[in-house]
Design a protein around this motif. Structure first.
Motif, PDB file in Angstrom:
ATOM      1  N   GLY A   1      15.917  34.971  73.453  1.00 33.32           N
ATOM      2  CA  GLY A   1      16.920  36.270  73.760  1.00 33.32           C
ATOM      3  C   GLY A   1      18.245  35.689  73.989  1.00 33.32           C
ATOM      4  N   TYR A   2      19.074  36.303  73.658  1.00 35.27           N
ATOM      5  CA  TYR A   2      20.636  36.168  73.895  1.00 35.27           C
ATOM      6  C   TYR A   2      21.347  37.179  75.056  1.00 35.27           C
ATOM      7  CZ  TYR A   2      19.987  33.040  69.858  1.00 35.27           C
ATOM      8  OH  TYR A   2      19.503  32.124  69.019  1.00 35.27           O
ATOM      9  N   ALA A   3      21.693  36.249  75.917  1.00 35.03           N
ATOM     10  CA  ALA A   3      22.150  37.484  77.077  1.00 35.03           C
ATOM     11  C   ALA A   3      23.490  38.236  76.868  1.00 35.03           C
ATOM     12  CB  ALA A   3      22.229  36.707  78.258  1.00 35.03           C
ATOM     13  N   LEU A   4      23.551  39.466  76.815  1.00 33.87           N
ATOM     14  CA  LEU A   4      24.511  40.158  76.423  1.00 33.87           C
ATOM     15  C   LEU A   4      24.695  41.212  77.623  1.00 33.87           C
ATOM     16  CD1 LEU A   4      24.413  40.495  72.644  1.00 33.87           C
ATOM     17  CD2 LEU A   4      25.765  38.964  73.915  1.00 33.87           C
ATOM     18  N   PRO A   5      25.012  40.869  78.775  1.00 29.75           N
ATOM     19  CA  PRO A   5      24.840  41.980  79.955  1.00 29.75           C
ATOM     20  C   PRO A   5      26.059  42.646  79.972  1.00 29.75           C
ATOM     21  CG  PRO A   5      25.782  39.933  80.779  1.00 29.75           C
ATOM     22  CD  PRO A   5      25.217  39.592  79.266  1.00 29.75           C
ATOM     23  N   GLY A   6      25.576  44.007  79.940  1.00 31.16           N
ATOM     24  CA  GLY A   6      26.612  45.275  79.945  1.00 31.16           C
ATOM     25  C   GLY A   6      27.381  45.293  78.637  1.00 31.16           C
ATOM     26  N   CYS A   7      26.483  45.089  77.522  1.00 30.87           N
ATOM     27  CA  CYS A   7      26.999  45.446  76.068  1.00 30.87           C
ATOM     28  C   CYS A   7      26.374  46.489  75.369  1.00 30.87           C
ATOM     29  CB  CYS A   7      27.076  44.107  75.427  1.00 30.87           C
ATOM     30  SG  CYS A   7      28.358  42.910  75.794  1.00 30.87           S
ATOM     31  N   GLN A   8      27.096  47.254  74.457  1.00 27.37           N
ATOM     32  CA  GLN A   8      26.224  48.120  73.557  1.00 27.37           C
ATOM     33  C   GLN A   8      26.294  47.241  72.106  1.00 27.37           C
ATOM     34  OE1 GLN A   8      28.574  51.623  73.233  1.00 27.37           O
ATOM     35  NE2 GLN A   8      26.634  52.885  73.097  1.00 27.37           N
TER      36      GLN A   8
END
Length: 152
Positions: free
Chosen positions: A108-115
């Motif tokens: 997984g690639y963390a993209l917190p708070g992204c659309q």
């Protein structure tokens, strides 16, 4: 004349009021600095995850023989050995590698708070839009555009 010992009630109340004001302001400053530190860490995590993911996605698309998009949140990249599926989950993009109908790895690639949204503007191209959400609204979007397969 007698010397007065102690403090009057008014003096004690004034000192208490000033102390309360100073304590309240200190707590607010501390709260704001903690919030700013959290937001900065989230931006850093998002940039790190996006950078790692972009590199992997570009490599997968260059090696691809075909791509499919069942929906705007899923991208399936097929190559000569198997397929790689990118699925947008909450706060991350999950990459799953499948060889001969058997799941071999997942990351997984963390993209917190992204659309995140996948589109295919042309048959041999994939476009990914990543928009960080700021207070629930999309901010300035980052776009990844990559051709499918190696150019002859």
């Amino acid at each position: 004349m007698r010397r007065k010992r102690g403090s009057s009630l008014v003096e004690v109340m004034v000192v208490s009021a000033v102390g309360t004001i100073i304590a309240t302001l200190s707590i607010q400053i501390l709260s704001h600095s903690q919030r700013n530190a959290r937001e900065a860490q989230q931006r850093l995590d998002m940039q790190r995850g996006l950078s790692q993911w972009e590199t992997q996605l570009r490599n997968d698309l260059r090696a691809a023989t075909s791509v499919a998009m069942p929906d705007a949140q899923t991208l399936v990249v097929a190559d000569s050995t198997g397929q790689v599926t990118y699925a947008v989950k909450k706060n991350l993009v999950e990459r799953t590698t499948t060889i001969r109908d058997e799941k071999t790895s997942s990351e997984g690639y963390a993209l917190p708070g992204c659309q995140v949204a996948f589109t295919q503007p042309e048959p041999n191209q994939v476009q990914v839009s990543v928009a960080p959400l700021s207070h629930g609204k999309p901010g300035h979007a980052f776009t990844i555009r990559q051709s499918v397969g190696r150019a002859p």
